[in-house]
Motif scaffolding. Structure first.
Motif, PDB file in Angstrom:
ATOM      1  N   LYS A 156     -10.408 -34.122  -3.804  1.00 12.49           N
ATOM      2  CA  LYS A 156     -11.549 -34.836  -3.227  1.00 12.49           C
ATOM      3  C   LYS A 156     -11.166 -35.541  -1.934  1.00 12.49           C
ATOM      4  CE  LYS A 156     -12.478 -37.469  -6.709  1.00 12.49           C
ATOM      5  NZ  LYS A 156     -11.266 -37.082  -7.479  1.00 12.49           N
ATOM      6  N   ASP A 157     -10.075 -36.318  -1.987  1.00 13.46           N
ATOM      7  CA  ASP A 157      -9.648 -37.081  -0.808  1.00 13.46           C
ATOM      8  C   ASP A 157      -9.346 -36.152   0.366  1.00 13.46           C
ATOM      9  OD1 ASP A 157      -9.879 -39.320  -2.374  1.00 13.46           O
ATOM     10  OD2 ASP A 157      -7.726 -39.576  -2.693  1.00 13.46           O
ATOM     11  N   PHE A 207     -17.178 -44.439   0.099  1.00 11.24           N
ATOM     12  CA  PHE A 207     -16.996 -45.410  -0.970  1.00 11.24           C
ATOM     13  C   PHE A 207     -16.354 -44.718  -2.166  1.00 11.24           C
ATOM     14  CE2 PHE A 207     -20.637 -46.993   1.447  1.00 11.24           C
ATOM     15  CZ  PHE A 207     -20.237 -48.293   1.703  1.00 11.24           C
ATOM     16  N   SER A 208     -15.321 -45.342  -2.707  1.00  9.28           N
ATOM     17  CA  SER A 208     -14.667 -44.842  -3.917  1.00  9.28           C
ATOM     18  C   SER A 208     -15.014 -45.773  -5.064  1.00  9.28           C
ATOM     19  CB  SER A 208     -13.148 -44.789  -3.728  1.00  9.28           C
ATOM     20  OG  SER A 208     -12.805 -43.854  -2.719  1.00  9.28           O
ATOM     21  N   PHE A 209     -15.511 -45.206  -6.140  1.00  7.29           N
ATOM     22  CA  PHE A 209     -15.940 -46.010  -7.280  1.00  7.29           C
ATOM     23  C   PHE A 209     -14.911 -45.921  -8.398  1.00  7.29           C
ATOM     24  CE2 PHE A 209     -19.821 -45.089  -4.940  1.00  7.29           C
ATOM     25  CZ  PHE A 209     -20.411 -46.346  -4.880  1.00  7.29           C
ATOM     26  N   GLY A 240     -23.377 -41.084   4.022  1.00  2.03           N
ATOM     27  CA  GLY A 240     -22.666 -41.820   2.983  1.00  2.03           C
ATOM     28  C   GLY A 240     -21.910 -40.836   2.109  1.00  2.03           C
ATOM     29  N   ILE A 241     -20.669 -41.153   1.806  1.00  2.00           N
ATOM     30  CA  ILE A 241     -19.850 -40.281   0.958  1.00  2.00           C
ATOM     31  C   ILE A 241     -19.387 -41.075  -0.250  1.00  2.00           C
ATOM     32  CG2 ILE A 241     -17.764 -38.870   0.813  1.00  2.00           C
ATOM     33  CD1 ILE A 241     -17.944 -38.443   3.822  1.00  2.00           C
ATOM     34  N   PHE A 242     -19.732 -40.574  -1.429  1.00  2.00           N
ATOM     35  CA  PHE A 242     -19.281 -41.194  -2.675  1.00  2.00           C
ATOM     36  C   PHE A 242     -18.133 -40.374  -3.246  1.00  2.00           C
ATOM     37  CE2 PHE A 242     -23.544 -43.391  -4.014  1.00  2.00           C
ATOM     38  CZ  PHE A 242     -23.433 -44.232  -2.914  1.00  2.00           C
ATOM     39  N   ARG A 250     -24.754 -49.129  -2.132  1.00  2.00           N
ATOM     40  CA  ARG A 250     -23.931 -48.486  -1.098  1.00  2.00           C
ATOM     41  C   ARG A 250     -24.599 -47.243  -0.485  1.00  2.00           C
ATOM     42  NH1 ARG A 250     -20.787 -52.674  -0.050  1.00  2.00           N
ATOM     43  NH2 ARG A 250     -19.511 -53.360  -1.824  1.00  2.00           N
ATOM     44  N   LEU A 251     -25.878 -47.077  -0.722  1.00  2.00           N
ATOM     45  CA  LEU A 251     -26.566 -45.903  -0.184  1.00  2.00           C
ATOM     46  C   LEU A 251     -26.599 -45.954   1.344  1.00  2.00           C
ATOM     47  CD1 LEU A 251     -29.528 -45.679  -2.706  1.00  2.00           C
ATOM     48  CD2 LEU A 251     -27.653 -44.039  -2.462  1.00  2.00           C
TER      49      LEU A 251
END
Length: 288
Positions: A73-74, A92-94, A121-123, A113-114
């Motif tokens: 992912k990273d 953003f990393s959750f 935006g990247i989750f 965080r939208l």
């Protein structure tokens, strides 16, 4: 070979059996040089589209990445988005929810965080963890403060799927386009990457004993992902299952998916009005 993002898209209502989806496919490029050239071409295209997206200021784009540990992912985010202006993109990393986040519904911390209009935006992981890791480890539910009658495992996952689909439909109706990418990694390839993290000193920081612990639940995670992909891949917010055993191929596919998502938007640079043109001519004279 042309990359067609539709080949990786989960059709709305389509039952998902991950063993039928490949974790590796034939390489799109025959050499490292060819790969670098194609990826650079995609990055340049994305950079151009992102500038247009930012100037148009009509839509927001949300990219969601989910995967098993070590799926890349990273690396995908870092390589694919390397040409995007940081002013127009946030990642953003959750991780594990904080005490404050647990005081709210499971969607709260991510909806805060939208992305704004004109931005990406990247989750890196997302609210989908609540129907994946929490489903594999249902004991987590007991720490979420829910009333006992709302913790019924016979109904809670379907109810959470419905909440997610409703949210994503709402976002679509309000100009946010949601694209969801599942990096599909084989268990054997994960083992190889874990060994690399142990053997290469500069990768030691990426490895933890928790990663090995979670491997024990591979079948449970597979089932959770299958149900989730089936229940939440919709016309407006599709899932893409990207073969992830070949990192280079995966990055090319991901970049193609993002380009296609941008191409579907009706974007244009703002037109300059007659009044604005006269103002600019006046300013030009002053500067001259």
């Amino acid at each position: 070979m042309k990359i067609d993002s539709k080949d990786f898209r989960v059709r709305n209502g389509h039952k998902v059996k991950l063993k039928k989806w490949p974790t590796i496919i034939k390489p799109y490029c025959h050499s490292k040089k060819e790969y670098q050239e194609l990826l650079e071409k995609h990055i340049e295209k994305l950079s151009s589209l992102q500038r247009l997206h930012y100037a148009s200021h009509r839509y927001a784009l949300l990219l969601i990445f989910q995967a098993m540990d070590a799926a890349g992912k990273d690396g995908s985010i870092r390589h694919v988005m390397s040409g995007v202006n940081p002013q127009g993109c946030e990642v953003f990393s959750f991780k594990q929810p904080s005490a404050e986040e647990l005081e709210h519904d499971f969607l709260w911390r991510s909806t805060c965080r939208l992305p704004e209009r004109g931005r990406i935006g990247i989750f890196n992981r997302s609210y989908y963890e609540e129907v994946l890791v929490v489903r594999v480890h249902p004991e987590i539910l007991r720490n979420q403060g829910l009333p006992e009658e709302l913790r019924d495992e016979k109904t809670i996952w379907k109810e959470r799927y419905r909440s997610i689909v409703d949210l994503e439909d709402h976002l679509h109706r309000n100009g946010t386009r949601v694209v969801k990418i599942f990096l599909h990694l084989s268990k054997n390839e994960q083992r190889k990457r874990f060994l690399e993290r142990i053997d290469e000193p500069d990768k030691n920081w990426k490895f933890s004993l928790a990663d090995i612990h979670e491997r024990k639940y591979w079948k449970d995670y597979t089932k959770a992902y299958e149900d989730c992909l089936h229940a939440t891949s919709t016309h407006h917010a599709p899932w893409y299952i990207v073969p992830a055993d070949d990192k280079e191929n995966a990055r090319l596919i991901v970049s193609r998916i993002v380009i296609d998502a941008f191409d579907e938007l009706k974007m244009a640079y703002p037109k300059t009005t007659g009044k604005r043109q006269r103002e600019l001519k006046s300013i030009r004279k002053q500067l001259a």
